[in-house]
Structure formats: structure tokens, C-alpha cells
Design a protein around this motif. Sequence first.
Motif, mmCIF file in Angstrom:
data_model
loop_
_atom_site.group_PDB
_atom_site.id
_atom_site.type_symbol
_atom_site.label_atom_id
_atom_site.label_comp_id
_atom_site.label_asym_id
_atom_site.label_seq_id
_atom_site.Cartn_x
_atom_site.Cartn_y
_atom_site.Cartn_z
ATOM 1 N N LEU A 17 0.911 -1.404 0.015
ATOM 2 C CA LEU A 17 -0.099 0.055 0.121
ATOM 3 C C LEU A 17 0.959 1.309 -0.002
ATOM 4 N N VAL A 18 0.649 2.143 -0.862
ATOM 5 C CA VAL A 18 1.695 3.293 -1.151
ATOM 6 C C VAL A 18 0.678 4.525 -0.624
ATOM 7 N N LYS A 38 1.370 6.120 5.825
ATOM 8 C CA LYS A 38 2.438 6.455 6.872
ATOM 9 C C LYS A 38 3.465 5.226 6.787
ATOM 10 N N ASP A 39 2.843 3.943 6.809
ATOM 11 C CA ASP A 39 3.752 2.715 6.546
ATOM 12 C C ASP A 39 4.731 2.761 5.313
ATOM 13 N N TRP A 40 4.126 3.270 4.268
ATOM 14 C CA TRP A 40 5.094 3.404 3.085
ATOM 15 C C TRP A 40 6.146 4.350 3.252
ATOM 16 N N LEU A 41 5.981 5.322 3.990
ATOM 17 C CA LEU A 41 6.856 6.455 4.089
ATOM 18 C C LEU A 41 7.921 5.879 5.002
ATOM 19 N N ALA A 42 7.531 4.993 5.886
ATOM 20 C CA ALA A 42 8.738 4.188 6.781
ATOM 21 C C ALA A 42 9.114 3.191 6.341
ATOM 22 N N ASN A 43 8.774 2.631 5.166
ATOM 23 C CA ASN A 43 9.384 1.356 4.569
ATOM 24 C C ASN A 43 10.658 1.811 3.995
ATOM 25 N N PRO A 44 11.881 0.965 4.220
ATOM 26 C CA PRO A 44 13.068 1.066 3.470
ATOM 27 C C PRO A 44 13.085 0.890 1.988
ATOM 28 N N PRO A 57 4.743 13.544 4.238
ATOM 29 C CA PRO A 57 3.647 13.519 4.519
ATOM 30 C C PRO A 57 2.618 14.762 4.244
ATOM 31 N N GLY A 58 1.242 14.390 4.185
ATOM 32 C CA GLY A 58 0.512 15.495 3.710
ATOM 33 C C GLY A 58 -0.016 15.190 2.484
ATOM 34 N N PRO A 59 -0.976 15.890 1.947
ATOM 35 C CA PRO A 59 -1.727 15.582 0.618
ATOM 36 C C PRO A 59 -1.199 16.250 -0.312
ATOM 37 N N PHE A 60 -1.204 16.033 -1.496
ATOM 38 C CA PHE A 60 -0.588 16.682 -2.837
ATOM 39 C C PHE A 60 -1.734 16.842 -3.663
ATOM 40 N N HIS A 61 -1.696 17.855 -4.395
ATOM 41 C CA HIS A 61 -3.095 18.274 -5.119
ATOM 42 C C HIS A 61 -2.563 18.610 -6.601
ATOM 43 N N THR A 62 -3.313 18.074 -7.599
ATOM 44 C CA THR A 62 -2.898 18.336 -8.940
ATOM 45 C C THR A 62 -3.194 19.892 -9.099
ATOM 46 N N PRO A 63 -2.365 20.483 -10.181
ATOM 47 C CA PRO A 63 -2.419 21.761 -10.588
ATOM 48 C C PRO A 63 -3.868 22.085 -11.254
ATOM 49 N N ALA A 64 -4.506 23.198 -11.554
ATOM 50 C CA ALA A 64 -5.517 23.276 -12.067
ATOM 51 C C ALA A 64 -5.425 22.870 -13.680
ATOM 52 N N SER A 65 -4.294 22.651 -14.222
ATOM 53 C CA SER A 65 -4.251 22.140 -15.800
ATOM 54 C C SER A 65 -4.137 20.705 -15.906
ATOM 55 N N LYS A 66 -4.316 19.949 -14.830
ATOM 56 C CA LYS A 66 -4.039 18.633 -14.705
ATOM 57 C C LYS A 66 -5.267 17.720 -13.819
ATOM 58 N N PRO A 67 -5.935 16.938 -14.651
ATOM 59 C CA PRO A 67 -6.957 16.495 -13.710
ATOM 60 C C PRO A 67 -6.456 15.110 -13.038
ATOM 61 N N LEU A 68 -5.295 14.737 -13.224
ATOM 62 C CA LEU A 68 -4.599 13.374 -12.374
ATOM 63 C C LEU A 68 -3.061 13.538 -12.640
ATOM 64 N N PHE A 69 -2.718 12.901 -11.638
ATOM 65 C CA PHE A 69 -1.087 12.797 -11.476
ATOM 66 C C PHE A 69 -0.904 11.687 -12.608
ATOM 67 N N GLY A 70 0.230 12.106 -13.319
ATOM 68 C CA GLY A 70 0.702 11.351 -14.627
ATOM 69 C C GLY A 70 1.007 9.855 -14.231
ATOM 70 N N ALA A 71 1.657 9.601 -13.164
ATOM 71 C CA ALA A 71 1.991 8.211 -12.686
ATOM 72 C C ALA A 71 1.085 7.355 -12.542
ATOM 73 N N LEU A 72 -0.170 7.936 -11.858
ATOM 74 C CA LEU A 72 -1.456 7.145 -11.602
ATOM 75 C C LEU A 72 -2.561 7.243 -12.457
ATOM 76 N N GLY A 73 -2.139 8.325 -13.724
ATOM 77 C CA GLY A 73 -3.251 7.921 -14.931
ATOM 78 C C GLY A 73 -2.787 7.074 -15.921
ATOM 79 N N ASP A 74 -1.457 6.692 -15.731
ATOM 80 C CA ASP A 74 -0.850 5.572 -16.718
ATOM 81 C C ASP A 74 -0.324 4.489 -16.019
ATOM 82 N N SER A 75 -1.237 3.929 -15.118
ATOM 83 C CA SER A 75 -0.514 2.762 -14.224
ATOM 84 C C SER A 75 -0.668 1.451 -14.431
ATOM 85 N N THR A 76 -1.211 1.087 -15.634
ATOM 86 C CA THR A 76 -1.722 -0.136 -16.044
ATOM 87 C C THR A 76 -0.162 -0.598 -16.879
#
Length: 79
Positions: A17-18, A38-44, A57-76
Motif C-alpha cells: 500500500l503506497v 505512513k507505513d509506506w513512508l517508513a518502509n526502507p 507527509p500530507g496531501p498533494f493536489h493536482t494543478p488546475a491544468s491537470k486532472p490526474l497525476f501522470g504516474a497514476l493516470g498511466d499505471s496499468t
Amino acid sequence: MDSDVLVYVDLNGTPHLVGRLWARRRKGRDSASFEYDKDWLANPIRFSLEPALQLGPGPFHTPASKPLFGALGDSTPDR
């Protein structure tokens, strides 16, 4: 419509789980937020999913020009 998804990576046949992705649609605009588990952040063996999602830590938000993060939009797999 809002949805949330648990994000896993498979490393050598073991799922890790990331973090969690939240996707939303407001006023005809799509956006997303992501937060590392949090467990991913502690994983070596941890690593960031892309430059826009630096490890920390903390949330990351996409900029107004992108609906999704690139790595998560093309993850298959490409196969």
C-alpha cells in the motif's frame, strides 16, 4: 462525483500500500489529491511515484491544468 482509491505497487509479487488517491469533479472540472500511507513512508524500499509526488507527509493536489497525476493516470502494464 467523488471517489477514493487505495494505491498499491507490486514489488516481486508482493503488494504494498503506497497511499490513497481522491478524485473529484467540481463545476465540470476534474482534480485529484494523493497522500502517501505512513507505513509506506517508513518502509526502507519506499520511492516516490513521480516528481510531483515527492516522498513526505500530507496531501498533494493536482494543478488546475491537470486532472490526474501522470504516474497514476498511466499505471496499468503495457502488455
